[in-house]
Enzyme design. Sequence first.
Site, PDB file in Angstrom:
ATOM      1  N   TRP A   1      38.814  35.472  40.116  1.00  0.00           N
ATOM      2  CA  TRP A   1      39.040  35.137  41.535  1.00  0.00           C
ATOM      3  C   TRP A   1      39.732  36.276  42.264  1.00  0.00           C
ATOM      4  O   TRP A   1      39.763  36.324  43.486  1.00  0.00           O
ATOM      5  CB  TRP A   1      39.833  33.825  41.663  1.00  0.00           C
ATOM      6  CG  TRP A   1      41.288  33.885  41.242  1.00  0.00           C
ATOM      7  CD1 TRP A   1      41.783  34.424  40.100  1.00  0.00           C
ATOM      8  CD2 TRP A   1      42.421  33.380  41.957  1.00  0.00           C
ATOM      9  NE1 TRP A   1      43.148  34.277  40.043  1.00  0.00           N
ATOM     10  CE2 TRP A   1      43.576  33.637  41.173  1.00  0.00           C
ATOM     11  CE3 TRP A   1      42.573  32.726  43.180  1.00  0.00           C
ATOM     12  CZ2 TRP A   1      44.861  33.268  41.574  1.00  0.00           C
ATOM     13  CZ3 TRP A   1      43.860  32.357  43.572  1.00  0.00           C
ATOM     14  CH2 TRP A   1      44.978  32.628  42.782  1.00  0.00           C
ATOM     15  N   ASP A   2      40.300  37.207  41.518  1.00  0.00           N
ATOM     16  CA  ASP A   2      40.959  38.373  42.101  1.00  0.00           C
ATOM     17  C   ASP A   2      40.067  39.012  43.164  1.00  0.00           C
ATOM     18  O   ASP A   2      40.536  39.460  44.212  1.00  0.00           O
ATOM     19  CB  ASP A   2      41.225  39.442  41.019  1.00  0.00           C
ATOM     20  CG  ASP A   2      42.012  38.933  39.823  1.00  0.00           C
ATOM     21  OD1 ASP A   2      41.839  37.774  39.467  1.00  0.00           O
ATOM     22  OD2 ASP A   2      42.776  39.721  39.244  1.00  0.00           O
TER      23      ASP A   2
ATOM     24  N   GLU B   1      49.372  29.901  35.709  1.00  0.00           N
ATOM     25  CA  GLU B   1      48.714  29.598  34.426  1.00  0.00           C
ATOM     26  C   GLU B   1      49.673  29.122  33.334  1.00  0.00           C
ATOM     27  O   GLU B   1      49.225  28.733  32.253  1.00  0.00           O
ATOM     28  CB  GLU B   1      47.972  30.848  33.932  1.00  0.00           C
ATOM     29  CG  GLU B   1      46.811  31.213  34.830  1.00  0.00           C
ATOM     30  CD  GLU B   1      46.086  32.483  34.391  1.00  0.00           C
ATOM     31  OE1 GLU B   1      46.739  33.360  33.804  1.00  0.00           O
ATOM     32  OE2 GLU B   1      44.876  32.585  34.660  1.00  0.00           O
TER      33      GLU B   1
ATOM     34  N   LYS C   1      54.351  31.335  36.671  1.00  0.00           N
ATOM     35  CA  LYS C   1      53.907  32.705  36.417  1.00  0.00           C
ATOM     36  C   LYS C   1      53.712  33.476  37.719  1.00  0.00           C
ATOM     37  O   LYS C   1      54.070  34.631  37.844  1.00  0.00           O
ATOM     38  CB  LYS C   1      52.587  32.646  35.638  1.00  0.00           C
ATOM     39  CG  LYS C   1      51.987  34.013  35.338  1.00  0.00           C
ATOM     40  CD  LYS C   1      50.728  33.867  34.506  1.00  0.00           C
ATOM     41  CE  LYS C   1      50.096  35.213  34.206  1.00  0.00           C
ATOM     42  NZ  LYS C   1      48.873  35.090  33.431  1.00  0.00           N
ATOM     43  N   GLN C   2      53.093  32.802  38.697  1.00  0.00           N
ATOM     44  CA  GLN C   2      52.695  33.511  39.915  1.00  0.00           C
ATOM     45  C   GLN C   2      52.657  32.541  41.088  1.00  0.00           C
ATOM     46  O   GLN C   2      52.692  31.330  40.891  1.00  0.00           O
ATOM     47  CB  GLN C   2      51.321  34.134  39.710  1.00  0.00           C
ATOM     48  CG  GLN C   2      50.206  33.122  39.479  1.00  0.00           C
ATOM     49  CD  GLN C   2      49.022  33.725  38.739  1.00  0.00           C
ATOM     50  OE1 GLN C   2      48.985  33.721  37.508  1.00  0.00           O
ATOM     51  NE2 GLN C   2      48.035  34.211  39.471  1.00  0.00           N
TER      52      GLN C   2
END
Length: 650
Positions: free
Chosen positions: A300-301, A441, A542-543
């Site tokens: 998806w980046d 994630e 994580k993000q």
Amino acid sequence: MKTLKEVGFNAEKTVENGNKFLLGNGRLGYRGTLDEFGSSACVGLNVAGVYDGVKGKWRETINAFNPFYMLVTADGVPLDVRNGNVLRHAVELDISKALFIRDTEFSVNSRKVSLHCERFVNYADKTNLCSRAVITADGDVDLDVKVGVDTDVWELNGPHFKGVRTGADGHAVYASAVTQEAGRRIDVVCRYSQPINSFSGGFAHITAKLKKDEPFVLDRIAFVLLGGKAAEYGYEQAYGLHLSEWEKTWQRCRVLFGDERAQFALDYSVYHLAILAPDGDYSIAARGLSGQTYKGAVFWDTEIFMLPFFLNSLPDCAKRLIKYRIDTLPQAKQKAAHYGYGGAFYAWESQDGYDACSDFNVTDVFTHRPVRTYFKDKQIHISADVAYAVLEYYVHTGDRELMLSGGLETVLQCAEFARTYSYYNHVKNRYELLDVIGPDEYHERVNNNAYTNYIFHEITVRGVRLAKELSAPVSGELLSGLEEWAAKLYLPQPDGRGVIEQFDGYFALEDVSVAEVRSRLAHPNEYWGGSGGVATATRVIKQADVIMLFNLFPDLFTLDVQKANYDFYLPYTEHGSSLSHCAYALTACRIGRPDEAYKAFLDSAEIDLRGGGKQWAGEVYIGGTHPAASGGAWLTAVRGFGCKGEGNEI
Ligand code: IFM
């Protein structure tokens, strides 16, 4: 434009510099390594969109044979930067010209011999890369230049070639092979501007008597051919073509931004995006052209973090990125059907549309056993991300034709997938998306991840609206089914503080800091997520997750809600993914925190300049460049600082 320069040689930085000084032309990527280096120094000539799998190992993009291997020997002394006879050494990347330069002076007996090499990966000819070496000495020396197309390739999951043949004629060396799986032929040829004196074991020798202060110049014109013929040009002509393409590219892509540091960081980010601009029916890998990390697969980046740059600056490439997803819709439908759903479930790690994501994407550092991860099965937001990108493409281009020849179908099939994936909660009279993984994630198999629910809701509503607008020949039943579903899809709302819970039960997790979780690690490369990771039972993420929503749909949420979530989630965010800093940077711009945004912008834009980021997830190597962070930096500059937010009046 500033150039990137590093003075002195530090062997420990070999891998990092390979990324930092990367060259590329969208099809080929050549790592910033030195001529005398081989596979153990991670020399890599990565080829976009060409995959190979060796039985029992992960399929990945190929690294081609290295046409720029060169070891110069002067009066019997090898000129190798690792040998200790170095008087000075520097490498430089001139991003305005996409030119890599190495300058090393060696002490050879009582003489000084200097080696100056320039190289570029031709932006105008996707098969070509060139290098010019200039050797000078302060006295007469005998030169032996060993050159060749090195077939000892750095590979993570190889060997990817069989039937390797090498050969030479008067001025050229070549290596040919076919890939193991698809039998795809690859020829790497290198022509020299000086005649070859001998050839054996795949390498050629060019010998010369170097006179005091008279330069010995060796041009190497190399081609990586997957079919077709090599062009005939020499170094100057190829360089001229390359430069003129870069001049146009910078004219289209450069954004004048901030102070010197921020400007260079942004230029460097733009450079890293532009060297990935695809020229065929493939898309951009998560680690770009820096190697085989993440199997050279597309995540998806590309759609969420990189596409905006291409939409604005290189729209033809944006169309290719969108076409790649439209063309791989059949594979996405197949994946959905495989799991028992309708619609289209895109590959989490796409290789030609097929999912390269392993069921065991991490290896445990303690037991050395593979860890079951659920990214492939449960990170369903990938389909919404793809649909979102297609819709964005339409908003920017108004390209009805592409929408009517697959674009709209892609959006609706992604929505249909979520509809069939969802569960109808009779008690609460709503649809829910259960057992998913959101962008964060570390928390696998959660229910009602806010990012996932909202983005599917939006793409469904917008997709149905577009179908009507375009009077597209779409089944009325499909549209009304999707409309009814979206109307009842659960969208987690802000609580009393204005905070949206990342997923059901998140608030009940252990309230602990990132530092505390880090201190619990028993091994530096230990995986934080999964079933038993240090972060799993905690609020540490994580993000950016909920925050991502505000960047995609800023108008759906009040600034107070955006602020409340920013303040709430930031302290829990590890930024263990390179996609994270820019997400906070963008939100910080909107909520009037320019200083925080500036810092987070630099964290994103300088990620490959600083190096030293996460290289391991468990025992799996994840190093390489971070083009999504480059895209995120561009987004922050243009859609963050460049737009009106609370703190940035324009
Ligand atoms: O797509 C990302 C993901 O969000 C976090 N792990 C790495 C992937 C590739 O960059």
